[in-house]
Design a protein around this motif. Structure first.
Motif, mmCIF file in Angstrom:
data_model
loop_
_atom_site.group_PDB
_atom_site.id
_atom_site.type_symbol
_atom_site.label_atom_id
_atom_site.label_comp_id
_atom_site.label_asym_id
_atom_site.label_seq_id
_atom_site.Cartn_x
_atom_site.Cartn_y
_atom_site.Cartn_z
ATOM 1 N N LYS A 234 0.829 -1.209 0.000
ATOM 2 C CA LYS A 234 0.000 0.000 0.000
ATOM 3 C C LYS A 234 0.866 1.263 0.000
ATOM 4 O O LYS A 234 0.588 2.218 -0.731
ATOM 5 N N TYR A 235 1.910 1.283 0.809
ATOM 6 C CA TYR A 235 2.741 2.477 0.934
ATOM 7 C C TYR A 235 3.558 2.731 -0.331
ATOM 8 O O TYR A 235 3.834 3.873 -0.687
ATOM 9 N N VAL A 236 3.943 1.662 -1.003
ATOM 10 C CA VAL A 236 4.655 1.819 -2.274
ATOM 11 C C VAL A 236 3.710 2.398 -3.317
ATOM 12 O O VAL A 236 4.093 3.282 -4.094
ATOM 13 N N ASP A 237 2.470 1.936 -3.327
ATOM 14 C CA ASP A 237 1.472 2.459 -4.274
ATOM 15 C C ASP A 237 1.206 3.951 -4.008
ATOM 16 O O ASP A 237 1.060 4.739 -4.953
ATOM 17 N N ASP A 238 1.131 4.317 -2.717
ATOM 18 C CA ASP A 238 0.926 5.735 -2.369
ATOM 19 C C ASP A 238 2.080 6.583 -2.907
ATOM 20 O O ASP A 238 1.874 7.687 -3.422
ATOM 21 N N LEU A 239 3.274 6.064 -2.792
ATOM 22 C CA LEU A 239 4.459 6.786 -3.257
ATOM 23 C C LEU A 239 4.417 6.975 -4.775
ATOM 24 O O LEU A 239 4.711 8.061 -5.287
ATOM 25 N N LYS A 240 4.017 5.939 -5.492
ATOM 26 C CA LYS A 240 3.961 5.998 -6.956
ATOM 27 C C LYS A 240 2.904 6.989 -7.436
ATOM 28 O O LYS A 240 3.043 7.578 -8.514
ATOM 29 N N SER A 241 1.855 7.162 -6.646
ATOM 30 C CA SER A 241 0.809 8.116 -7.038
ATOM 31 C C SER A 241 1.204 9.554 -6.742
ATOM 32 O O SER A 241 0.626 10.497 -7.279
ATOM 33 N N LEU A 242 2.229 9.751 -5.890
ATOM 34 C CA LEU A 242 2.636 11.089 -5.494
ATOM 35 C C LEU A 242 3.769 11.639 -6.354
ATOM 36 O O LEU A 242 3.746 12.794 -6.772
ATOM 37 N N ILE A 243 4.751 10.802 -6.666
ATOM 38 C CA ILE A 243 5.962 11.248 -7.360
ATOM 39 C C ILE A 243 5.917 10.852 -8.835
ATOM 40 O O ILE A 243 5.471 9.755 -9.179
ATOM 41 N N GLN A 244 6.399 11.718 -9.677
ATOM 42 C CA GLN A 244 6.463 11.434 -11.115
ATOM 43 C C GLN A 244 7.764 10.688 -11.426
ATOM 44 O O GLN A 244 8.843 11.272 -11.456
ATOM 45 N N PHE A 245 7.633 9.382 -11.621
ATOM 46 C CA PHE A 245 8.811 8.572 -11.933
ATOM 47 C C PHE A 245 9.042 8.611 -13.448
ATOM 48 O O PHE A 245 8.555 7.778 -14.199
ATOM 49 N N ASP A 246 9.820 9.619 -13.886
ATOM 50 C CA ASP A 246 10.054 9.769 -15.318
ATOM 51 C C ASP A 246 11.546 9.690 -15.627
ATOM 52 O O ASP A 246 12.364 9.346 -14.764
ATOM 53 N N ASP A 247 11.907 10.017 -16.858
ATOM 54 C CA ASP A 247 13.286 9.869 -17.310
ATOM 55 C C ASP A 247 14.248 10.853 -16.645
ATOM 56 O O ASP A 247 15.466 10.671 -16.714
ATOM 57 N N GLN A 248 13.730 11.906 -16.032
ATOM 58 C CA GLN A 248 14.589 12.892 -15.391
ATOM 59 C C GLN A 248 14.871 12.573 -13.916
ATOM 60 O O GLN A 248 15.535 13.338 -13.230
ATOM 61 N N LEU A 249 14.353 11.464 -13.450
ATOM 62 C CA LEU A 249 14.484 11.113 -12.035
ATOM 63 C C LEU A 249 15.205 9.778 -11.877
ATOM 64 O O LEU A 249 14.942 8.826 -12.615
ATOM 65 N N GLU A 250 16.142 9.707 -10.929
ATOM 66 C CA GLU A 250 16.760 8.436 -10.583
ATOM 67 C C GLU A 250 16.546 8.157 -9.101
ATOM 68 O O GLU A 250 16.585 9.076 -8.274
ATOM 69 N N SER A 251 16.274 6.896 -8.796
ATOM 70 C CA SER A 251 15.902 6.515 -7.435
ATOM 71 C C SER A 251 16.985 5.655 -6.799
ATOM 72 O O SER A 251 17.563 4.773 -7.441
ATOM 73 N N TYR A 252 17.224 5.920 -5.519
ATOM 74 C CA TYR A 252 18.168 5.145 -4.725
ATOM 75 C C TYR A 252 17.425 4.563 -3.523
ATOM 76 O O TYR A 252 16.677 5.281 -2.849
ATOM 77 N N LEU A 253 17.640 3.293 -3.266
ATOM 78 C CA LEU A 253 16.975 2.626 -2.140
ATOM 79 C C LEU A 253 17.959 2.500 -0.982
ATOM 80 O O LEU A 253 19.026 1.896 -1.126
ATOM 81 N N VAL A 254 17.586 3.085 0.157
ATOM 82 C CA VAL A 254 18.447 3.068 1.342
ATOM 83 C C VAL A 254 18.063 1.893 2.232
ATOM 84 O O VAL A 254 16.891 1.735 2.598
#
Length: 397
Positions: free
Chosen positions: A292-312
């Motif tokens: 659920k929390y991952v889905d909430d995150l995906k609906s909030l942030i625009q995961f596009d070509d200008q963004l890179e994600s790092y998992l801590v």
């Protein structure tokens, strides 16, 4: 019990064959190393001979059907068994058989569970039992570092291959062999810091991993070393302390901060910070084992070509828990991992296990709370030196 003998180049391969043929309930009965010599003893080949077995559960015969019940005079004329009773003449024996069947089935389930537990225990012991005593302290060290069982087996096989040539290996020689193997496993993985190719740096991670502090360390490096103009967006509106902490770091770096509560706020924040070189996004620390929390995150942030994600991820957490978190983020393109709290653990095998298992590189690891000092940009050689650091003195003695 049915038994079958297997020959394989490694214990891991033998286990795969046994599981494929006999299933997860098979039991390892015996195993040994077999060394064959060719070309007048100049070439030695090593293999593993494993004997496995499993119980073949016999099916309980079907009970008599109504057509099988005798209808002769001995039944029809029996005064003690009136035919107008609701229960049939075979009901009581059949009920007893059913009770016996349940007991047998329960015992079989219990026995299979015990055999499976025994097999798993023997699998854990199998790595040590196959190698000469001279190699076992090093194998123990790999286990203490919590390196994965498959990696330990593969490295141990390499050690045995070298050991069989002259019946001796120093500790330093064993280290070099293990380093060479791990270096090959890490070879194709990107192990370095940020690329600075993209404008938006999205930092994800569960609660308590030190995510906000890690962002501040990376951001400070970007300002001090790369001379970048930066800004921050935080979506962590669940903890006031987190917002204040980020604002404190931002003030020191003279960087603006935008707090967003929904997708519209996020879009507006992007516009306000558009003139900057880099924008660091501090997401809320949540229990990301829940989808659920991952889905909430995906609906909030625009995961596009200008963004890179790092998992801590924290090195003090259990590997199974970290794997659950990683699995939840499988639909998000994670650029690399960042491991924290290296200074709070004595083993870093989990770092290698996760990188190799998920074919994912490493951007940084942190080893303290000081900003921006306690963060390291890694390389394969740095990681390997770190892995064996605790035992360098022991190896030279």
């Amino acid at each position: 019990m049915k038994m079958k003998k297997y020959n394989a180049p490694s214990i891991a391969e033998a286990m795969k064959q046994i599981r494929s043929d006999l299933g997860e309930d098979a039991v390892i009965l015996n195993s040994k190393v077999v060394v064959t010599k060719k070309f007048f003893g100049l070439v030695k080949n090593k293999s593993y001979e494993v004997v496995a077995g499993y119980d073949q559960v016999e099916k309980i015969p079907a009970y008599f059907s109504s057509q099988d019940i005798p209808t002769g005079p001995s039944f029809r004329d029996d005064k003690t068994m009136p035919m107008n009773q609701s229960s049939s003449p075979m009901e009581k024996p059949k009920k007893a058989l059913q009770e016996d069947s349940s007991a047998v089935s329960g015992n079989l389930v219990k026995e299979i569970a015990e055999l499976k537990s025994m097999m798993q225990s023997m699998q854990r012991m199998s790595t040590q039992s196959q190698y000469p005593n001279e190699l076992l302290p090093f194998v123990d060290f790999l286990k203490q570092q919590e390196l994965g069982e498959e990696l330990i087996t593969a490295i141990s096989d390499e050690l045995f291959e070298h050991y069989s040539q002259n019946n001796q290996l120093t500790w330093n020689e064993m280290q070099e062999i293990a380093k060479d193997y791990l270096r090959k496993e890490l070879y194709d993985l990107p192990i370095s810091g940020m690329s600075y190719d993209k404008k938006y740096i999205n930092v994800l991670g569960p609660t308590g991993v030190g995510k906000t502090t890690t962002i501040a360390k990376i951001a400070a490096r970007s300002v001090l070393e790369k001379k970048k103009k930066i800004g921050f967006i935080t979506t962590d509106t669940y903890r006031i302390a987190a917002i204040e902490q980020l604002k404190t770091y931002a003030a020191l770096l003279q960087a603006p901060v935008e707090v967003v509560y929904n997708a519209a706020d996020y879009a507006e924040a992007i516009k306000k910070l558009a003139h900057l070189d880099l924008i660091f996004i501090d997401t809320a620390g949540r229990n990301y084992k829940e989808a659920k929390y991952v889905d909430d995150l995906k609906s909030l942030i625009q995961f596009d070509d200008q963004l890179e994600s790092y998992l801590v991820l924290s090195l003090t957490a259990k590997q199974k828990d970290l794997e659950s978190i990683i699995e939840q983020f499988k639909d998000i393109n994670i650029e690399k991992y960042i491991f924290t709290k290296l200074d709070e653990t004595n083993s870093i095998g989990t770092m290698f296990n996760l990188m190799i298992k998920y074919n994912k590189g490493l951007a940084y690891y942190t080893n303290g709370q000081e900003v921006p000092e306690d963060i390291e940009q890694p390389s394969s050689d740095k990681l390997l030196e770190l892995f064996f650091k605790e035992n360098l003195d022991e190896g030279s003695s």
